[in-house]
Structures are given as C-alpha cells and as structure tokens.
Design an enzyme around this catalytic site. Structure first.
Site, short mmCIF file in Angstrom:
data_model
loop_
_atom_site.label_atom_id
_atom_site.label_comp_id
_atom_site.label_asym_id
_atom_site.label_seq_id
_atom_site.Cartn_x
_atom_site.Cartn_y
_atom_site.Cartn_z
N ARG A 1 0.86 -1.18 0.00
CA ARG A 1 0.00 0.00 0.00
C ARG A 1 0.90 1.23 0.00
O ARG A 1 1.98 1.22 0.60
CB ARG A 1 -0.93 0.03 1.22
CG ARG A 1 -2.08 -0.96 1.18
CD ARG A 1 -3.10 -0.56 0.12
NE ARG A 1 -4.30 -1.38 0.16
CZ ARG A 1 -4.53 -2.41 -0.63
NH1 ARG A 1 -3.61 -2.79 -1.51
NH2 ARG A 1 -5.66 -3.10 -0.56
N HIS B 1 -1.28 0.55 -9.88
CA HIS B 1 -1.94 -0.36 -8.95
C HIS B 1 -2.60 -1.52 -9.70
O HIS B 1 -3.79 -1.78 -9.57
CB HIS B 1 -2.98 0.38 -8.09
CG HIS B 1 -3.30 -0.36 -6.81
ND1 HIS B 1 -3.76 0.28 -5.67
CD2 HIS B 1 -3.24 -1.69 -6.49
CE1 HIS B 1 -3.97 -0.62 -4.72
NE2 HIS B 1 -3.66 -1.82 -5.19
N GLU C 1 -3.73 7.70 -4.27
CA GLU C 1 -4.18 7.23 -5.57
C GLU C 1 -5.54 7.84 -5.93
O GLU C 1 -6.39 8.02 -5.07
CB GLU C 1 -4.31 5.70 -5.54
CG GLU C 1 -2.99 4.98 -5.34
CD GLU C 1 -3.16 3.47 -5.25
OE1 GLU C 1 -4.27 2.96 -5.51
OE2 GLU C 1 -2.19 2.80 -4.90
#
Length: 328
Positions: free
Chosen positions: A235, A282, A264
C-alpha cells in the site's frame, strides 16, 4: 442468491470493469454506483434500504458512512485488503465485513519480480533510449537479481510467493514480520531497518493501515543504501513519499519501483519525472484469473450471507442479535 425478478440492491463505491459489472448483474445484484468524491452516501436513492456495500481496502467505509445506511448488513471488500474499512464499527453495529484473500497473490508476486527486474536492469529507460536511436552510451552494466539479497516486508501468502520466486533467481532471502515464522527457512529480522541493512532489494508485501503507516521512512531508505532498490506492491501508505522522493533525487538509493501510492490515483510529479523510478497504476493483482477469483469469492460471500450460512471469507464475527436482518 436471487434472480432478475428479485434483484438485491448493492451500493458500489469503486470502479468496476465491464466484465465484473456484467457478472454481478447476471447474479442478480442491482448496482447503485456512488462516487464518494462527488456525492454523499446518504443521498443515494437506496441509502435507507440497502443492505450490501461493495468497496475495497483503499476506499474503505468508515463509521459515519455506515451510520448513513441504517439497514446495512454486509460490507464486501473487492480484494484482500480492507484496511480502510472500520471493522470495529461494523462489528458494533452487527455488520459483517468480508474480503477476497488468496485470490490474486500469485499475480502480485509475478508483478513484484517484474518490477524488480525492470528497476534493476533499467528496462523502461533502455527501451525508450533504443527506440529513440540510442545504443552505445546506454550499454552500461546494470545490477542483476542473481546473487543479490532480497528483503521482504510481510510474509503472508504474497510475501512467501515473492520470496520463492526470488530463490529461483539465486537470491538470498530475509524477511521482517512482527514475530518470526518457525516454519520458515529464511532469515528473520526484528525490524525493517535491520532488514534494509542486509538487503539489495527491499520489497513491501505487508498490509496497509495504521500499524504500517510510513514504516519505510528516511532512516530505512538510508540503510537500504546507494545500491539498493525499493519495490512496493503493498500500500502507498507504507512508504513516506516525501522521504522517498528526496532519497531518489539525492541518490540515497539506486531506484524504486512502485505499484501503489499514498493518494491514488494521484502520483507526485517528482516521481513521474525521475528516471530511476518505474511506476505502474496499482495493477499488480490484476490478471484474468485473479479477477475471476475475486468475483467468485465476492459472490460466494454474498450468497452465504443471504442464505444465513458462514461466509467463506469473513473478516469479523459480529453478534447477529437484533442488528442483523435476514436478506429476503
């Protein structure tokens, strides 16, 4: 679970690919998309009656949002992560939280190795150089994985899969978890800094959340050193982004490869401009097989809840009591 004549309302908080949406609709779920960046959850037409929410570990669902959905019974995270879902608040309200573990770990591990190779071998920069007509001045020697030291932060299914792949490249393996794994043949390090000292590549494969927030900071990066590479498939919150940018600009570390970011989908312009960074959006857990496994487990969780059966992948076990209503 249900059928087209008796659909089950579901509030969806995340982007869904058309193939995912089609399968959920075919399973009898009626999707109500809510963009939390533009609208309030309580303003959704079905807010007063909806019983299922679909989210993910990044978007999450907090206590206030749960309060805005008085009939909520089930929160499903699409994927393994659920760090931004307030599980304690859900349990207090009798809400079940489910996720989809072990559905994309092999894909994430593949991507982690690809990022390691891309960063170490300079693949992105070299590809651009050759396409632009460059050759001789771009043929400098680059680090290789064989014989290098890999440090893995987090040794769940993904961390183990990464380490196993790395062994096939002839790498030596160390890992950091809060406690050592007695069934593990690799060397355990009690803190991330010590692991960074002993690593040429530091790969993050741990959960997000408060416990790992900025676990990789300026000190850890300095200890990874001028020949070290950081790879993050965990993360974005695990890394202090400002410290990482400074370390990359000042050659404190050799390079980084990131699939996740703190805010993000925003990516700092400094990261986008640096040539010693490889960036992907991602997608480390995305493959056709992984996506289908996530869909299947999501639907299995919903079906089990509707039937009053144990969920295959529940995060919590709230008191069913007065707060739970049977889905019909």
């Amino acid at each position: 679970m249900t059928d087209a004549s008796h659909p089950l309302d579901l509030i969806n908080l995340i982007p869904l690919e058309p193939s995912v949406r089609a399968q959920l609709l075919a399973a009898g779920l009626r999707l109500h998309d809510v963009d939390l960046g533009e609208e309030r959850l309580e303003d959704a037409p079905v807010a007063s009656s909806v019983r299922v929410v679909l989210t993910n570990g990044t978007t999450g669902l907090n206590a206030a949002q749960m309060q805005a959905l008085p009939q909520l019974e089930l929160v499903c995270a699409f994927g393994a992560g659920y760090e931004s879902i307030d599980v304690a608040a859900a349990s207090a309200r009798g809400i079940v939280v489910a996720h989809a573990p072990n559905t994309n770990g092999e894909t994430v591990a593949d991507h982690a190795l690809a990022l390691m190779l891309a960063a170490a071998r300079g693949l992105v920069t070299l590809d651009r150089a050759v396409k632009a007509g460059g050759w001789t001045r771009h043929r400098a020697a680059r680090p290789t994985l064989n014989g290098a030291r890999l440090g893995v932060v987090g040794l769940g299914n993904i961390g183990r899969a990464i380490a196993t792949r790395a062994e096939a490249f002839g790498m030596s393996i160390g890992y950091h978890t809060r406690t050592s794994r007695p069934d593990c043949r690799w060397q355990h390090f009690g803190d991330v800094g010590s692991l960074a000292d002993a690593s040429d590549f530091l790969v993050l494969a741990c959960p997000g959340g408060a416990a790992t927030y900025h676990l990789v900071n300026a000190d850890v990066l300095a200890r990874l050193g001028a020949n070290g590479f950081l790879v993050n498939v965990a993360r974005g919150s695990v890394v202090d982004t400002a410290a990482l940018i400074e370390a990359l600009c000042d050659n404190v570390i050799a390079g980084a490869a990131l699939d996740v970011f703190e805010n993000e989908p925003g990516v700092p312009s400094a990261l986008r401009m640096l040539e010693n960074v490889v960036l992907t959006p991602h997608v480390s857990g995305r493959s056709p097989a992984a996506l289908q496994a996530q869909i299947d487990l999501l639907l299995a969780n919903v079906r089990a809840h509707v039937a009053g059966a144990p969920l295959p992948a529940a995060v919590n076990a709230p008191d069913a009591g007065a707060h739970r209503k049977a889905l019909r």
